[in-house]
Motif scaffolding. Structure first.
Motif, PDB file in Angstrom:
ATOM      1  N   GLY A 221       5.402  44.244  35.884  1.00  0.00           N
ATOM      2  CA  GLY A 221       6.295  45.387  35.771  1.00  0.00           C
ATOM      3  C   GLY A 221       6.048  46.225  34.539  1.00  0.00           C
ATOM      4  N   ALA A 222       4.834  46.228  34.019  1.00  0.00           N
ATOM      5  CA  ALA A 222       4.449  46.998  32.836  1.00  0.00           C
ATOM      6  C   ALA A 222       5.209  46.554  31.590  1.00  0.00           C
ATOM      7  N   ALA A 223       5.772  45.350  31.607  1.00  0.00           N
ATOM      8  CA  ALA A 223       6.446  44.835  30.417  1.00  0.00           C
ATOM      9  C   ALA A 223       5.401  44.384  29.406  1.00  0.00           C
ATOM     10  N   PRO A 224       5.671  44.515  28.108  1.00  0.00           N
ATOM     11  CA  PRO A 224       4.686  44.087  27.119  1.00  0.00           C
ATOM     12  C   PRO A 224       4.468  42.590  27.187  1.00  0.00           C
ATOM     13  N   SER A 225       3.232  42.168  27.145  1.00  0.00           N
ATOM     14  CA  SER A 225       2.917  40.751  27.197  1.00  0.00           C
ATOM     15  C   SER A 225       2.846  40.196  25.789  1.00  0.00           C
ATOM     16  N   GLN A 226       2.790  38.885  25.704  1.00  0.00           N
ATOM     17  CA  GLN A 226       2.629  38.267  24.410  1.00  0.00           C
ATOM     18  C   GLN A 226       1.230  38.506  23.885  1.00  0.00           C
ATOM     19  N   GLY A 227       1.094  38.440  22.577  1.00  0.00           N
ATOM     20  CA  GLY A 227      -0.203  38.646  21.972  1.00  0.00           C
ATOM     21  C   GLY A 227      -0.264  39.977  21.258  1.00  0.00           C
ATOM     22  N   LEU A 228      -1.021  40.001  20.176  1.00  0.00           N
ATOM     23  CA  LEU A 228      -1.159  41.224  19.403  1.00  0.00           C
ATOM     24  C   LEU A 228      -2.058  42.221  20.118  1.00  0.00           C
ATOM     25  N   PRO A 229      -1.857  43.525  19.901  1.00  0.00           N
ATOM     26  CA  PRO A 229      -2.790  44.524  20.432  1.00  0.00           C
ATOM     27  C   PRO A 229      -4.191  44.304  19.860  1.00  0.00           C
ATOM     28  N   ASP A 230      -5.177  44.832  20.551  1.00  0.00           N
ATOM     29  CA  ASP A 230      -6.567  44.623  20.139  1.00  0.00           C
ATOM     30  C   ASP A 230      -6.821  45.060  18.706  1.00  0.00           C
ATOM     31  N   LEU A 231      -6.280  46.197  18.303  1.00  0.00           N
ATOM     32  CA  LEU A 231      -6.525  46.690  16.946  1.00  0.00           C
ATOM     33  C   LEU A 231      -5.981  45.730  15.906  1.00  0.00           C
ATOM     34  N   LEU A 232      -4.772  45.208  16.131  1.00  0.00           N
ATOM     35  CA  LEU A 232      -4.192  44.273  15.166  1.00  0.00           C
ATOM     36  C   LEU A 232      -4.966  42.961  15.135  1.00  0.00           C
ATOM     37  N   ARG A 233      -5.475  42.532  16.279  1.00  0.00           N
ATOM     38  CA  ARG A 233      -6.279  41.311  16.278  1.00  0.00           C
ATOM     39  C   ARG A 233      -7.574  41.523  15.508  1.00  0.00           C
ATOM     40  N   PHE A 234      -8.180  42.697  15.677  1.00  0.00           N
ATOM     41  CA  PHE A 234      -9.402  42.997  14.926  1.00  0.00           C
ATOM     42  C   PHE A 234      -9.121  42.983  13.424  1.00  0.00           C
ATOM     43  N   LEU A 235      -8.003  43.586  13.003  1.00  0.00           N
ATOM     44  CA  LEU A 235      -7.649  43.582  11.589  1.00  0.00           C
ATOM     45  C   LEU A 235      -7.425  42.159  11.085  1.00  0.00           C
ATOM     46  N   MET A 273     -18.048  42.742  10.128  1.00  0.00           N
ATOM     47  CA  MET A 273     -18.812  41.683  10.786  1.00  0.00           C
ATOM     48  C   MET A 273     -17.887  40.638  11.379  1.00  0.00           C
ATOM     49  N   TYR A 274     -16.950  40.152  10.566  1.00  0.00           N
ATOM     50  CA  TYR A 274     -16.036  39.134  11.043  1.00  0.00           C
ATOM     51  C   TYR A 274     -15.116  39.668  12.132  1.00  0.00           C
ATOM     52  N   GLY A 275     -14.587  40.864  11.915  1.00  0.00           N
ATOM     53  CA  GLY A 275     -13.663  41.431  12.880  1.00  0.00           C
ATOM     54  C   GLY A 275     -14.279  41.566  14.251  1.00  0.00           C
ATOM     55  N   SER A 276     -15.480  42.105  14.307  1.00  0.00           N
ATOM     56  CA  SER A 276     -16.134  42.318  15.606  1.00  0.00           C
ATOM     57  C   SER A 276     -16.620  41.014  16.218  1.00  0.00           C
ATOM     58  N   CYS A 277     -17.191  40.123  15.400  1.00  0.00           N
ATOM     59  CA  CYS A 277     -17.720  38.871  15.936  1.00  0.00           C
ATOM     60  C   CYS A 277     -16.599  37.991  16.490  1.00  0.00           C
ATOM     61  N   SER A 278     -15.526  37.826  15.726  1.00  0.00           N
ATOM     62  CA  SER A 278     -14.431  36.983  16.194  1.00  0.00           C
ATOM     63  C   SER A 278     -13.752  37.574  17.419  1.00  0.00           C
ATOM     64  N   PHE A 279     -13.709  38.893  17.483  1.00  0.00           N
ATOM     65  CA  PHE A 279     -13.109  39.550  18.637  1.00  0.00           C
ATOM     66  C   PHE A 279     -13.873  39.184  19.908  1.00  0.00           C
ATOM     67  N   VAL A 280     -15.205  39.179  19.830  1.00  0.00           N
ATOM     68  CA  VAL A 280     -16.015  38.828  20.993  1.00  0.00           C
ATOM     69  C   VAL A 280     -15.907  37.331  21.302  1.00  0.00           C
ATOM     70  N   VAL A 281     -15.929  36.501  20.247  1.00  0.00           N
ATOM     71  CA  VAL A 281     -15.802  35.061  20.459  1.00  0.00           C
ATOM     72  C   VAL A 281     -14.472  34.734  21.133  1.00  0.00           C
ATOM     73  N   GLU A 282     -13.431  35.462  20.764  1.00  0.00           N
ATOM     74  CA  GLU A 282     -12.143  35.272  21.427  1.00  0.00           C
ATOM     75  C   GLU A 282     -12.235  35.566  22.923  1.00  0.00           C
ATOM     76  N   LYS A 283     -12.938  36.642  23.276  1.00  0.00           N
ATOM     77  CA  LYS A 283     -13.110  36.971  24.695  1.00  0.00           C
ATOM     78  C   LYS A 283     -13.891  35.876  25.408  1.00  0.00           C
ATOM     79  N   LEU A 284     -14.892  35.303  24.710  1.00  0.00           N
ATOM     80  CA  LEU A 284     -15.631  34.184  25.293  1.00  0.00           C
ATOM     81  C   LEU A 284     -14.693  33.010  25.556  1.00  0.00           C
ATOM     82  N   TYR A 285     -13.808  32.769  24.630  1.00  0.00           N
ATOM     83  CA  TYR A 285     -12.842  31.674  24.801  1.00  0.00           C
ATOM     84  C   TYR A 285     -11.979  31.912  26.035  1.00  0.00           C
TER      85      TYR A 285
END
Length: 370
Positions: A221-235, A273-285
């Motif tokens: 229903g377009a309700a916000p899900s749990q988890g931080l937005p992508d930008l905040l996770r990258f930060l 480096m860390y922000g982008s690498c961990s972001f991708v590793v998270e997607k792998l997870y």
């Protein structure tokens, strides 16, 4: 990922820090949507929904180290331009940042009791900030064997800097940080009479036998899900990378060289480096664990291969511009001085840690302002 040398002479050998832990986009929930009300500038999340104290201290220490690195890197670059953009901090300062940020949070929450928001924001809070930072400096001096009052008084430029940091902390950081909610134990769809799943168990399986992946940016229903937005996770990933490097290089310098160094160092490039690498590793997870049902030790080799490839590619790019802050050429089992198998055990450990931290951070949600 700096190494043992923070001088201006030559590249700095790089240590074993991880580009990893973050706050994944997690499961959606209608309960979260029902709590999406606007917050006042000095209001904490609803009772039972605020971040636990240990998590706030963790974030505050990481945030404080990030500010240390930014300020020290800018000062160093102003004195002697160096594209490696090295910055400095230490575990001592991390602990002091955690405690002072935690105390300043309590001060910030008294804003509604002050009859004048202008006086609070531009006089009372900055005064508390400068006072606590001065006490923290004295505490750090004592921990290193100095005498009380031995630290030099803040100069005009330092006072101006602390005042600007106080305004940032009050007007930008805390306003947004206190909108983070912690959902506690994840709720999973299961039969009404079934016992609750213990922590650490796998996600429920759909009719097809495949594990259910956490919801994306929007739930039902377009309700916000749990988890931080992508930008905040990258930060978060970028700041955590600073934390990793500062801790590793501090202990590397202190124990490896035995020279009594009381600070660690990193590079501003490490944030990206860390922000982008961990972001991708998270997607792998997400994909390997929830879509394919792979266990930890089946996933870790893919994490490590990607991390080494990422480190090598960033190193080649930065070296082209004279901005590479690490050099493994004096280490055994290195390739082009940019990666080394000596740190393989560290990467394995940190890859597992990323998954563990992600399981906690799935439960963190950012409630935006309406």
């Amino acid at each position: 990922m700096a190494g043992s040398d923070a001088d201006d002479q030559g590249p700095v050998p790089r240590g074993c820090a991880a580009r990893r832990p973050g706050a994944p986009g997690g499961q959606g929930g209608e309960a979260a949507a029902s709590r999406r009300e606007p917050l006042s500038t000095a209001e904490v999340p609803d009772e039972g929904g605020e971040l636990p104290a240990w998590m706030r201290l963790y974030f505050y220490g990481m945030h404080g180290i990030t500010l240390d690195v930014l300020v020290s890197s800018a000062r160093r670059f102003a004195r002697s331009p160096d594209l490696r953009m090295l910055g400095f901090s230490s575990p001592y300062r991390c602990l002091l940042h955690s405690l002072t940020h935690f105390a300043l949070e309590k001060v910030y929450l008294q804003q509604r009791r002050c009859p004048s928001a202008f006086v609070f924001n531009f006089f009372l809070y900055p005064s508390a900030h400068v006072g606590l930072q001065t006490l923290a400096g004295q505490a750090r001096l004592l921990s290193l064997g100095g005498r009380p009052g031995g630290a030099a008084a803040l100069g005009a430029l330092d006072l101006a800097l602390q005042y600007m940091l106080a305004l940032y902390h009050c007007q930008v950081f805390l306003k947004r940080f206190l909108r983070l909610r912690y959902q506690g134990q994840q709720r999973q769809q299961q039969p009404r009479d079934a016992p609750p799943a213990p922590p650490g168990t796998r996600a429920p399986q759909a009719a097809t036998g495949r594990q259910l992946r956490p919801r994306g940016p929007r739930g039902a229903g377009a309700a916000p899900s749990q988890g931080l937005p992508d930008l905040l996770r990258f930060l978060f990933f970028g700041m955590h990378g600073f934390l990793d490097e500062i801790f590793f290089t501090f202990f590397f310098n202190l124990l490896g060289q035995g020279d009594g160094t009381t600070s660690g160092h990193t590079s501003l490039w490490s944030f990206f480096m860390y922000g982008s690498c961990s972001f991708v590793v998270e997607k792998l997870y997400f994909h390997l664990h929830y879509s394919r049902g792979w266990g930890t030790w089946k996933r870790v080799p893919f994490y490590v291969i990607f991390i080494y490839a990422w480190e090598l590619s960033w190193g080649l790019g930065l070296r082209t511009w004279g901005a590479c802050s690490w050099d493994y050429s004096h280490y055994p089992l290195n390739f082009m001085g940019l990666i080394t198998l000596m740190y393989l055990p560290g990467w394995i450990f940190l890859s597992v840690y990323q998954d563990l931290l992600s399981n906690v951070l799935w439960r963190v949600q950012y409630i935006p302002t309406n």
